[in-house]
Design a protein around this motif. Sequence first.
Motif, PDB file in Angstrom:
ATOM      1  N   ILE A  46      -1.032  17.875  -3.084  1.00 62.24           N
ATOM      2  CA  ILE A  46      -0.778  16.668  -3.876  1.00 62.24           C
ATOM      3  C   ILE A  46       0.498  16.034  -3.343  1.00 62.24           C
ATOM      4  CG2 ILE A  46      -0.345  15.695  -6.168  1.00 62.24           C
ATOM      5  CD1 ILE A  46      -1.548  18.254  -7.366  1.00 62.24           C
ATOM      6  N   ASP A  47       0.445  14.728  -3.068  1.00 58.97           N
ATOM      7  CA  ASP A  47       1.671  13.998  -2.770  1.00 58.97           C
ATOM      8  C   ASP A  47       1.557  12.591  -3.324  1.00 58.97           C
ATOM      9  OD1 ASP A  47       0.154  12.545  -0.920  1.00 58.97           O
ATOM     10  OD2 ASP A  47       1.420  13.012   0.782  1.00 58.97           O
ATOM     11  N   ALA A  48       2.685  11.887  -3.379  1.00 58.95           N
ATOM     12  CA  ALA A  48       2.690  10.540  -3.947  1.00 58.95           C
ATOM     13  C   ALA A  48       3.734   9.683  -3.250  1.00 58.95           C
ATOM     14  CB  ALA A  48       2.985  10.597  -5.446  1.00 58.95           C
ATOM     15  N   PHE A  49       3.411   8.394  -3.143  1.00 59.73           N
ATOM     16  CA  PHE A  49       4.316   7.401  -2.580  1.00 59.73           C
ATOM     17  C   PHE A  49       4.347   6.212  -3.522  1.00 59.73           C
ATOM     18  CE2 PHE A  49       3.082   9.974   0.942  1.00 59.73           C
ATOM     19  CZ  PHE A  49       4.204  10.036   1.745  1.00 59.73           C
ATOM     20  N   ARG A  50       5.508   5.548  -3.588  1.00 58.74           N
ATOM     21  CA  ARG A  50       5.689   4.423  -4.510  1.00 58.74           C
ATOM     22  C   ARG A  50       6.328   3.251  -3.777  1.00 58.74           C
ATOM     23  NH1 ARG A  50       8.324   6.627  -9.232  1.00 58.74           N
ATOM     24  NH2 ARG A  50       6.188   7.120  -9.794  1.00 58.74           N
ATOM     25  N   VAL A  51       5.908   2.049  -4.194  1.00 56.87           N
ATOM     26  CA  VAL A  51       6.515   0.827  -3.685  1.00 56.87           C
ATOM     27  C   VAL A  51       6.723  -0.121  -4.865  1.00 56.87           C
ATOM     28  CG1 VAL A  51       4.292  -0.295  -3.127  1.00 56.87           C
ATOM     29  CG2 VAL A  51       6.374  -0.978  -1.897  1.00 56.87           C
ATOM     30  N   GLU A  52       7.870  -0.781  -4.869  1.00 58.46           N
ATOM     31  CA  GLU A  52       8.144  -1.801  -5.891  1.00 58.46           C
ATOM     32  C   GLU A  52       7.587  -3.128  -5.409  1.00 58.46           C
ATOM     33  OE1 GLU A  52      12.047  -2.011  -7.603  1.00 58.46           O
ATOM     34  OE2 GLU A  52      12.399   0.124  -7.232  1.00 58.46           O
ATOM     35  N   VAL A  53       6.913  -3.846  -6.321  1.00 61.74           N
ATOM     36  CA  VAL A  53       6.324  -5.135  -5.964  1.00 61.74           C
ATOM     37  C   VAL A  53       6.949  -6.289  -6.744  1.00 61.74           C
ATOM     38  CG1 VAL A  53       4.155  -4.121  -5.188  1.00 61.74           C
ATOM     39  CG2 VAL A  53       4.369  -4.840  -7.565  1.00 61.74           C
ATOM     40  N   GLY A  54       8.061  -6.029  -7.430  1.00 62.77           N
ATOM     41  CA  GLY A  54       8.753  -7.081  -8.170  1.00 62.77           C
ATOM     42  C   GLY A  54       7.940  -7.536  -9.363  1.00 62.77           C
ATOM     43  N   ALA A  55       7.891  -8.840  -9.567  1.00 61.12           N
ATOM     44  CA  ALA A  55       7.193  -9.400 -10.722  1.00 61.12           C
ATOM     45  C   ALA A  55       5.745  -9.753 -10.400  1.00 61.12           C
ATOM     46  CB  ALA A  55       7.932 -10.642 -11.213  1.00 61.12           C
ATOM     47  N   ALA A  56       5.258  -9.378  -9.238  1.00 56.74           N
ATOM     48  CA  ALA A  56       3.902  -9.725  -8.820  1.00 56.74           C
ATOM     49  C   ALA A  56       2.872  -9.200  -9.822  1.00 56.74           C
ATOM     50  CB  ALA A  56       3.614  -9.146  -7.440  1.00 56.74           C
ATOM     51  N   ALA A  57       1.896 -10.020 -10.110  1.00 56.99           N
ATOM     52  CA  ALA A  57       0.843  -9.661 -11.057  1.00 56.99           C
ATOM     53  C   ALA A  57      -0.303  -8.981 -10.307  1.00 56.99           C
ATOM     54  CB  ALA A  57       0.352 -10.903 -11.795  1.00 56.99           C
ATOM     55  N   VAL A  58      -0.042  -7.801  -9.782  1.00 59.59           N
ATOM     56  CA  VAL A  58      -1.051  -7.055  -9.024  1.00 59.59           C
ATOM     57  C   VAL A  58      -1.638  -5.962  -9.918  1.00 59.59           C
ATOM     58  CG1 VAL A  58       0.676  -5.488  -8.032  1.00 59.59           C
ATOM     59  CG2 VAL A  58      -1.485  -5.787  -6.882  1.00 59.59           C
ATOM     60  N   ASN A  59      -2.960  -5.810  -9.875  1.00 58.35           N
ATOM     61  CA  ASN A  59      -3.580  -4.720 -10.630  1.00 58.35           C
ATOM     62  C   ASN A  59      -3.941  -3.598  -9.655  1.00 58.35           C
ATOM     63  OD1 ASN A  59      -6.128  -5.274  -9.447  1.00 58.35           O
ATOM     64  ND2 ASN A  59      -6.638  -6.713 -11.072  1.00 58.35           N
ATOM     65  N   ALA A  60      -4.487  -2.500 -10.190  1.00 60.67           N
ATOM     66  CA  ALA A  60      -4.748  -1.320  -9.364  1.00 60.67           C
ATOM     67  C   ALA A  60      -5.795  -1.601  -8.284  1.00 60.67           C
ATOM     68  CB  ALA A  60      -5.185  -0.155 -10.242  1.00 60.67           C
ATOM     69  N   ARG A  61      -6.845  -2.353  -8.600  1.00 58.71           N
ATOM     70  CA  ARG A  61      -7.870  -2.661  -7.589  1.00 58.71           C
ATOM     71  C   ARG A  61      -7.284  -3.507  -6.466  1.00 58.71           C
ATOM     72  NH1 ARG A  61     -13.334  -2.868  -6.166  1.00 58.71           N
ATOM     73  NH2 ARG A  61     -13.873  -1.554  -7.932  1.00 58.71           N
ATOM     74  N   GLU A  62      -6.518  -4.521  -6.806  1.00 59.08           N
ATOM     75  CA  GLU A  62      -5.929  -5.362  -5.763  1.00 59.08           C
ATOM     76  C   GLU A  62      -4.972  -4.549  -4.900  1.00 59.08           C
ATOM     77  OE1 GLU A  62      -3.346  -9.446  -5.075  1.00 59.08           O
ATOM     78  OE2 GLU A  62      -4.107  -8.994  -7.076  1.00 59.08           O
ATOM     79  N   ALA A  63      -4.177  -3.687  -5.521  1.00 60.37           N
ATOM     80  CA  ALA A  63      -3.254  -2.847  -4.758  1.00 60.37           C
ATOM     81  C   ALA A  63      -4.020  -1.935  -3.807  1.00 60.37           C
ATOM     82  CB  ALA A  63      -2.370  -2.024  -5.697  1.00 60.37           C
ATOM     83  N   CYS A  64      -5.082  -1.305  -4.304  1.00 58.26           N
ATOM     84  CA  CYS A  64      -5.881  -0.415  -3.469  1.00 58.26           C
ATOM     85  C   CYS A  64      -6.560  -1.195  -2.336  1.00 58.26           C
ATOM     86  CB  CYS A  64      -6.916   0.322  -4.321  1.00 58.26           C
ATOM     87  SG  CYS A  64      -7.796   1.610  -3.423  1.00 58.26           S
ATOM     88  N   THR A  65      -7.077  -2.358  -2.651  1.00 59.23           N
ATOM     89  CA  THR A  65      -7.722  -3.190  -1.632  1.00 59.23           C
ATOM     90  C   THR A  65      -6.722  -3.572  -0.539  1.00 59.23           C
ATOM     91  OG1 THR A  65      -9.306  -4.043  -3.231  1.00 59.23           O
ATOM     92  CG2 THR A  65      -8.963  -5.361  -1.240  1.00 59.23           C
ATOM     93  N   ARG A  66      -5.522  -3.965  -0.934  1.00 57.78           N
ATOM     94  CA  ARG A  66      -4.492  -4.303   0.051  1.00 57.78           C
ATOM     95  C   ARG A  66      -4.130  -3.094   0.908  1.00 57.78           C
ATOM     96  NH1 ARG A  66      -0.889  -8.438  -0.080  1.00 57.78           N
ATOM     97  NH2 ARG A  66      -1.593 -10.233  -1.246  1.00 57.78           N
ATOM     98  N   MET A  67      -4.133  -1.898   0.293  1.00 59.46           N
ATOM     99  CA  MET A  67      -3.804  -0.681   1.031  1.00 59.46           C
ATOM    100  C   MET A  67      -4.865  -0.357   2.074  1.00 59.46           C
ATOM    101  SD  MET A  67      -2.591   1.885  -2.019  1.00 59.46           S
ATOM    102  CE  MET A  67      -2.841   3.327  -0.996  1.00 59.46           C
ATOM    103  N   VAL A  68      -6.113  -0.454   1.677  1.00 59.51           N
ATOM    104  CA  VAL A  68      -7.211   0.095   2.470  1.00 59.51           C
ATOM    105  C   VAL A  68      -7.779  -0.894   3.489  1.00 59.51           C
ATOM    106  CG1 VAL A  68      -9.556   1.017   2.285  1.00 59.51           C
ATOM    107  CG2 VAL A  68      -7.799   1.755   0.679  1.00 59.51           C
ATOM    108  N   LEU A  69      -7.877  -2.158   3.125  1.00 59.36           N
ATOM    109  CA  LEU A  69      -8.539  -3.124   3.997  1.00 59.36           C
ATOM    110  C   LEU A  69      -7.554  -3.849   4.908  1.00 59.36           C
ATOM    111  CD1 LEU A  69     -11.093  -4.666   1.486  1.00 59.36           C
ATOM    112  CD2 LEU A  69     -11.399  -2.731   3.042  1.00 59.36           C
ATOM    113  N   HIS A  70      -8.039  -4.264   6.045  1.00 57.72           N
ATOM    114  CA  HIS A  70      -7.299  -5.097   6.991  1.00 57.72           C
ATOM    115  C   HIS A  70      -6.020  -4.431   7.493  1.00 57.72           C
ATOM    116  CE1 HIS A  70     -10.150  -8.037   5.651  1.00 57.72           C
ATOM    117  NE2 HIS A  70      -9.679  -7.982   4.425  1.00 57.72           N
ATOM    118  N   GLY A  71      -6.123  -3.159   7.791  1.00 54.37           N
ATOM    119  CA  GLY A  71      -4.976  -2.419   8.312  1.00 54.37           C
ATOM    120  C   GLY A  71      -4.815  -2.602   9.804  1.00 54.37           C
ATOM    121  N   PRO A  72      -3.797  -1.993  10.351  1.00 53.09           N
ATOM    122  CA  PRO A  72      -3.593  -2.086  11.796  1.00 53.09           C
ATOM    123  C   PRO A  72      -4.705  -1.345  12.544  1.00 53.09           C
ATOM    124  CG  PRO A  72      -1.969  -0.630  10.792  1.00 53.09           C
ATOM    125  CD  PRO A  72      -2.771  -1.228   9.679  1.00 53.09           C
TER     126      PRO A  72
END
Length: 163
Positions: free
Chosen positions: A24-50
């Motif tokens: 088990i491990d975990a990583f965290r990032v602060e996104v400020g006041a952005a109105a991001v939900n869990a699906r959008e965050a996961c989509t940004r993580m997984v899709l369109h990577g290098p």
Amino acid sequence: MIGTVREVTPNVDAGALLSGAQFIDAFRVEVGAAAVNAREACTRMVLHGPRWIDVLLRLRNMLVTPFGLKTSGEGAPAPYGLIGLFPVLSETPERLIAGFDDSHLDFRLVVDVTDEGTGRQVTSTTLVRTHNLLGRTYLAVSMPFHKLVVRNMMGRIVGPALN
């Protein structure tokens, strides 16, 4: 600091998410006041990577196919659809759980979005439970790449649409 990815102590109920998880491990990032939900965050993580992550994934799929292991979420139940190759197992605006069970190991990716005093934070937690020597070997071989890949994926959450 907004956009800085840092490793944190996992804060999930591992027994409820993947009983018997050996990793088990975990990583965290602060996104400020952005109105991001869990699906959008996961989509940004997984899709369109290098491209190098895509190359690693293709290499992984080629190497595991002879052993009968799943590739790109094949055969996995996906009650909430797929995000990239990850079947989404449950979802709320604050938490998305993706993953699959295979003969060698079971895997979960948990993306949590929380509001803190400094703004919103996204935490990605990875849980793995191995079943046999192949699973333990796969986990050991993939670990040198895991942290690098997850840090890169988390860094993509804070992108142009969120700035």
